[in-house]
Scaffold this motif. Sequence first.
Motif, PDB file in Angstrom:
ATOM      1  N   CYS A  40       0.864  -1.180   0.000  1.00  0.00           N
ATOM      2  CA  CYS A  40       0.000   0.000   0.000  1.00  0.00           C
ATOM      3  C   CYS A  40       0.892   1.218   0.000  1.00  0.00           C
ATOM      4  O   CYS A  40       1.673   1.424   0.944  1.00  0.00           O
ATOM      5  N   ALA A  41       0.774   2.026  -1.034  1.00  0.00           N
ATOM      6  CA  ALA A  41       1.606   3.216  -1.173  1.00  0.00           C
ATOM      7  C   ALA A  41       0.717   4.441  -1.321  1.00  0.00           C
ATOM      8  O   ALA A  41       0.043   4.597  -2.340  1.00  0.00           O
ATOM      9  N   PRO A  42       0.680   5.295  -0.318  1.00  0.00           N
ATOM     10  CA  PRO A  42      -0.128   6.505  -0.413  1.00  0.00           C
ATOM     11  C   PRO A  42       0.440   7.485  -1.440  1.00  0.00           C
ATOM     12  O   PRO A  42       1.644   7.515  -1.670  1.00  0.00           O
ATOM     13  N   SER A  43      -0.413   8.247  -2.036  1.00  0.00           N
ATOM     14  CA  SER A  43       0.018   9.337  -2.906  1.00  0.00           C
ATOM     15  C   SER A  43      -0.682  10.609  -2.465  1.00  0.00           C
ATOM     16  O   SER A  43      -1.792  10.573  -1.943  1.00  0.00           O
ATOM     17  N   GLY A  44      -0.026  11.694  -2.627  1.00  0.00           N
ATOM     18  CA  GLY A  44      -0.635  12.961  -2.255  1.00  0.00           C
ATOM     19  C   GLY A  44      -0.206  13.464  -0.898  1.00  0.00           C
ATOM     20  O   GLY A  44      -0.358  14.644  -0.596  1.00  0.00           O
ATOM     21  N   ARG A  45       0.285  12.575  -0.026  1.00  0.00           N
ATOM     22  CA  ARG A  45       0.783  12.985   1.274  1.00  0.00           C
ATOM     23  C   ARG A  45       1.519  11.824   1.908  1.00  0.00           C
ATOM     24  O   ARG A  45       1.454  10.702   1.422  1.00  0.00           O
ATOM     25  N   THR A  46       2.165  12.071   3.018  1.00  0.00           N
ATOM     26  CA  THR A  46       2.817  11.008   3.758  1.00  0.00           C
ATOM     27  C   THR A  46       1.952  10.619   4.948  1.00  0.00           C
ATOM     28  O   THR A  46       1.262  11.461   5.523  1.00  0.00           O
ATOM     29  N   PHE A  47       1.974   9.358   5.296  1.00  0.00           N
ATOM     30  CA  PHE A  47       1.233   8.854   6.444  1.00  0.00           C
ATOM     31  C   PHE A  47       2.170   8.318   7.509  1.00  0.00           C
ATOM     32  O   PHE A  47       1.822   7.418   8.256  1.00  0.00           O
ATOM     33  N   SER A  48       3.361   8.906   7.601  1.00  0.00           N
ATOM     34  CA  SER A  48       4.353   8.377   8.525  1.00  0.00           C
ATOM     35  C   SER A  48       3.891   8.433   9.975  1.00  0.00           C
ATOM     36  O   SER A  48       4.314   7.625  10.780  1.00  0.00           O
ATOM     37  N   GLY A  49       3.038   9.353  10.349  1.00  0.00           N
ATOM     38  CA  GLY A  49       2.575   9.448  11.731  1.00  0.00           C
ATOM     39  C   GLY A  49       1.256   8.752  11.982  1.00  0.00           C
ATOM     40  O   GLY A  49       0.720   8.808  13.088  1.00  0.00           O
ATOM     41  N   TYR A  50       0.727   8.076  11.016  1.00  0.00           N
ATOM     42  CA  TYR A  50      -0.584   7.455  11.095  1.00  0.00           C
ATOM     43  C   TYR A  50      -0.487   5.967  11.387  1.00  0.00           C
ATOM     44  O   TYR A  50       0.520   5.324  11.082  1.00  0.00           O
ATOM     45  N   THR A  51      -1.551   5.445  11.934  1.00  0.00           N
ATOM     46  CA  THR A  51      -1.736   3.998  12.007  1.00  0.00           C
ATOM     47  C   THR A  51      -2.263   3.521  10.663  1.00  0.00           C
ATOM     48  O   THR A  51      -3.230   4.071  10.134  1.00  0.00           O
ATOM     49  N   MET A  52      -1.609   2.511  10.101  1.00  0.00           N
ATOM     50  CA  MET A  52      -2.022   1.956   8.818  1.00  0.00           C
ATOM     51  C   MET A  52      -2.632   0.580   9.048  1.00  0.00           C
ATOM     52  O   MET A  52      -2.088  -0.221   9.815  1.00  0.00           O
ATOM     53  N   GLY A  53      -3.725   0.323   8.360  1.00  0.00           N
ATOM     54  CA  GLY A  53      -4.410  -0.947   8.570  1.00  0.00           C
ATOM     55  C   GLY A  53      -4.774  -1.648   7.272  1.00  0.00           C
ATOM     56  O   GLY A  53      -4.788  -1.037   6.202  1.00  0.00           O
ATOM     57  N   TRP A  54      -5.035  -2.922   7.412  1.00  0.00           N
ATOM     58  CA  TRP A  54      -5.568  -3.736   6.325  1.00  0.00           C
ATOM     59  C   TRP A  54      -6.913  -4.316   6.779  1.00  0.00           C
ATOM     60  O   TRP A  54      -7.028  -4.833   7.898  1.00  0.00           O
ATOM     61  N   PHE A  55      -7.884  -4.220   5.896  1.00  0.00           N
ATOM     62  CA  PHE A  55      -9.192  -4.825   6.092  1.00  0.00           C
ATOM     63  C   PHE A  55      -9.457  -5.726   4.892  1.00  0.00           C
ATOM     64  O   PHE A  55      -8.804  -5.620   3.851  1.00  0.00           O
ATOM     65  N   ARG A  56     -10.442  -6.583   5.030  1.00  0.00           N
ATOM     66  CA  ARG A  56     -10.859  -7.389   3.886  1.00  0.00           C
ATOM     67  C   ARG A  56     -12.367  -7.559   3.904  1.00  0.00           C
ATOM     68  O   ARG A  56     -13.008  -7.493   4.960  1.00  0.00           O
ATOM     69  N   GLN A  57     -12.905  -7.780   2.718  1.00  0.00           N
ATOM     70  CA  GLN A  57     -14.348  -7.973   2.583  1.00  0.00           C
ATOM     71  C   GLN A  57     -14.613  -9.072   1.571  1.00  0.00           C
ATOM     72  O   GLN A  57     -14.262  -8.945   0.395  1.00  0.00           O
ATOM     73  N   ALA A  58     -15.216 -10.143   2.044  1.00  0.00           N
ATOM     74  CA  ALA A  58     -15.617 -11.250   1.194  1.00  0.00           C
ATOM     75  C   ALA A  58     -17.032 -10.996   0.682  1.00  0.00           C
ATOM     76  O   ALA A  58     -17.802 -10.254   1.311  1.00  0.00           O
ATOM     77  N   ARG A  63     -17.085  -5.788   6.038  1.00  0.00           N
ATOM     78  CA  ARG A  63     -15.652  -5.540   6.003  1.00  0.00           C
ATOM     79  C   ARG A  63     -15.049  -5.909   7.362  1.00  0.00           C
ATOM     80  O   ARG A  63     -15.572  -5.539   8.414  1.00  0.00           O
ATOM     81  N   GLU A  64     -13.935  -6.635   7.323  1.00  0.00           N
ATOM     82  CA  GLU A  64     -13.339  -7.217   8.521  1.00  0.00           C
ATOM     83  C   GLU A  64     -11.933  -6.690   8.741  1.00  0.00           C
ATOM     84  O   GLU A  64     -11.132  -6.622   7.803  1.00  0.00           O
ATOM     85  N   PHE A  65     -11.645  -6.313   9.972  1.00  0.00           N
ATOM     86  CA  PHE A  65     -10.293  -5.868  10.312  1.00  0.00           C
ATOM     87  C   PHE A  65      -9.328  -7.049  10.248  1.00  0.00           C
ATOM     88  O   PHE A  65      -9.610  -8.118  10.785  1.00  0.00           O
ATOM     89  N   VAL A  66      -8.172  -6.823   9.606  1.00  0.00           N
ATOM     90  CA  VAL A  66      -7.161  -7.869   9.490  1.00  0.00           C
ATOM     91  C   VAL A  66      -5.963  -7.556  10.390  1.00  0.00           C
ATOM     92  O   VAL A  66      -5.571  -8.372  11.220  1.00  0.00           O
ATOM     93  N   ALA A  67      -5.391  -6.377  10.219  1.00  0.00           N
ATOM     94  CA  ALA A  67      -4.194  -6.018  10.984  1.00  0.00           C
ATOM     95  C   ALA A  67      -3.947  -4.524  10.875  1.00  0.00           C
ATOM     96  O   ALA A  67      -4.428  -3.864   9.952  1.00  0.00           O
ATOM     97  N   ALA A  68      -3.181  -4.002  11.828  1.00  0.00           N
ATOM     98  CA  ALA A  68      -2.787  -2.595  11.801  1.00  0.00           C
ATOM     99  C   ALA A  68      -1.391  -2.444  12.367  1.00  0.00           C
ATOM    100  O   ALA A  68      -0.947  -3.251  13.196  1.00  0.00           O
ATOM    101  N   VAL A  69      -0.713  -1.405  11.914  1.00  0.00           N
ATOM    102  CA  VAL A  69       0.628  -1.118  12.412  1.00  0.00           C
ATOM    103  C   VAL A  69       0.712   0.380  12.710  1.00  0.00           C
ATOM    104  O   VAL A  69       0.341   1.212  11.891  1.00  0.00           O
TER     105      VAL A  69
END
Length: 123
Positions: free
Chosen positions: A22-40, A45-51
Amino acid sequence: QVQLVESGGGLAQVGGSLRLSCAPSGRTFSGYTMGWFRQAPGKEREFVAAVRWNGGRTYNLDSVKGRFTISRDNAKNTVYLQMNSLKPEDTAIYYCAASSSAIATRTYEFAYWGQGTQVTVSS
């Protein structure tokens, strides 16, 4: 316009591996929590993981424990989800998201979302 762009999805065999990016464009997200969700199909939509910005991680242990690893490279402004030992039930659209909260696992806590990348696991 801020965008989160996912890549790395596709077709995998049961027991195989994929790495999502996942590569953001338009700004940096270095101070943000980044997450992955999935939807079958037909499911919420289900939370998978966050960092967190400092590398601290949170996983949805029930679904991905011991198989998925989330990581981030702040220098490259990129977040990864390494998925091993894939199962058919991992088939879903995977979404990258960004939150300004230090601890975030709910969809409403993430203000920025990507378009999603399809992951299909077949036997």
